[in-house]
Design a protein around this motif. Sequence first.
Motif, short mmCIF file in Angstrom:
data_model
loop_
_atom_site.label_atom_id
_atom_site.label_comp_id
_atom_site.label_asym_id
_atom_site.label_seq_id
_atom_site.Cartn_x
_atom_site.Cartn_y
_atom_site.Cartn_z
N GLY A 1 29.83 42.81 43.16
CA GLY A 1 31.21 42.35 43.13
C GLY A 1 32.07 43.08 44.16
O GLY A 1 31.55 43.74 45.06
N TRP A 2 33.39 42.91 44.00
CA TRP A 2 34.34 43.47 44.97
C TRP A 2 34.73 44.88 44.54
O TRP A 2 35.22 45.08 43.44
N ASN A 3 34.53 45.82 45.43
CA ASN A 3 34.90 47.19 45.12
C ASN A 3 35.64 47.79 46.31
O ASN A 3 35.49 47.35 47.45
N HIS B 1 39.14 46.03 49.39
CA HIS B 1 37.92 45.65 48.68
C HIS B 1 36.94 44.91 49.58
O HIS B 1 37.34 44.10 50.42
N TYR C 1 32.62 43.20 49.41
CA TYR C 1 31.67 42.63 48.45
C TYR C 1 30.29 43.30 48.49
O TYR C 1 29.60 43.25 49.50
N MET D 1 35.51 51.35 40.65
CA MET D 1 35.73 50.27 39.69
C MET D 1 35.62 48.91 40.37
O MET D 1 36.24 48.67 41.38
N LEU D 2 34.84 48.03 39.79
CA LEU D 2 34.73 46.69 40.33
C LEU D 2 35.99 45.90 40.00
O LEU D 2 36.52 46.01 38.90
N ALA D 3 36.42 45.11 40.95
CA ALA D 3 37.58 44.26 40.71
C ALA D 3 37.16 43.05 39.86
O ALA D 3 36.04 42.57 39.96
N ARG E 1 37.09 39.20 39.12
CA ARG E 1 37.01 38.11 40.12
C ARG E 1 37.64 36.82 39.61
O ARG E 1 37.47 36.46 38.45
N ARG F 1 41.18 42.26 43.83
CA ARG F 1 41.12 42.44 45.28
C ARG F 1 42.45 42.02 45.89
O ARG F 1 43.01 41.01 45.52
#
Lengths: 211, 252
Positions: A118-120, A139, A141, B1-3, B5, B252
């Motif tokens: 995912g986006w970090n 961010h 991917y 931390m992952l955003a 989506r 994001r």
Amino acid sequence: MIAIIDYGMGNLHSVSKAVERLGYEAVVTADPQTILEADGAILPGVGAFGDAMQNLSNTGLDEVAKFFAASGKPILGICLGMQLLFSESTEYGQHEGLNLLPGKVIRFSGDFKIPHMGWNKLSFLQADSPLFAGLDEGHVYFVHSFHAKVELESDLLAVTDYHGPVTAIVGRGNVFGMQFHPEKSGELGMALLGNFLALTRSEKTQGAATA
Amino acid sequence: MLAKRIIPCLDVKDGRVVKGVNFVNLRDAGDPVELAATYDREGADELVFLDISASVEGRATMIEVVKRTAGEITIPFTVGGGISHVDDMKRLLRAGADKIGINTAAIRNKSLVSDGARRFGSQCIVVAIDAKFNPEWGEWEVYTHGGRQSTGIRALEWAKEAEKLGAGELLLTSMDADGTKDGFDIKLTAAVSNSVGIPVIASGGAGRVEHFHEVFQQANADAGLAATIFHYKEMTIQEVKDDLRRKGVEVR
């Protein structure tokens, strides 16, 4: 011209299109001479480390990549391609990498979701890196289950946080790597890729600065 | 931390977007590639194409759509609909898709999930589950064929099994919530999300920006998917993200 090294691993179409959109000519190729004559090279990759190294050595492209790196022209490893730049990996056994950067690729371990997908957010550790020119942290991917532990802090340009710091961008001289997919990372990803590509147009200054 | 989506979903038939789409300034509002590029610019984190073509020709057209999309957008995208062989997956991945969504075929042939995961990696196998509350059971049942056929399979069991088979992600649609615009199905999403260790995309029911916050906070979803509300401009992706940001959710 930018050579996208085709060694039978992963989707090269998106990378090649991204390079073209940024205004550079891209050639997906396994031909050593074409690669060595390119202004810059990209080593992409999706899949397992061992298979990838096997494919590279079967085709002799491991030596071509090392030779290219030694020439001083910019080379960028993406995702698995970044991991291949390191000395070794423990993905399904012990495997030697291209050894362009000292360090080890290991699996994530802990009570959290793997892969890291995912986006970090990136944290730039070396703000003066040419890759970050004009850019703010943001961010990108990621999709990976293994991550690189660099031996030398000076090779680590950016990290992200996934239950601890995770190597996101590495660089030494003309050799760069991105753990995430810049071609799938929106504007920031394209800008980072663009900054790498810009180095291929100023290779002489780069070579001199990093010699 | 992952955003967290936000994912718009486009239904595509014979290479054209079929659900009404209300974008201005598009040369061709039915062109999935142009719409995909628009959503990319508007801040979508991923896209899902659902191919609802019924013919071989329609499916062949989808490959072309995937190729063109891969050349245009800078975010990952999933293609689902009618995939029943590992070769179908290969063709779509080669054309530039990042992930493959499988639904009915995965139930009919479970090895499709495991074979796909082994060949291409778990990260590109998304198992789509359409679930509906079964009052007799007191829990949710899996439906297939676009929600037309009940299976007698418990959604929570199937979710866990799909993970074991190698799915990298679940796309969970609540048939009870779908189309209501009353919000995502919090109970279903929480139940599934808490019983698996892979990301869960919640789908069905989004009608207001705050619904996304609810499903992330209360149901631990990793992503929220919606179609018509984005297509009809009832809300924009940025509005959803602004709301989440204000409430302290990483986006994001």
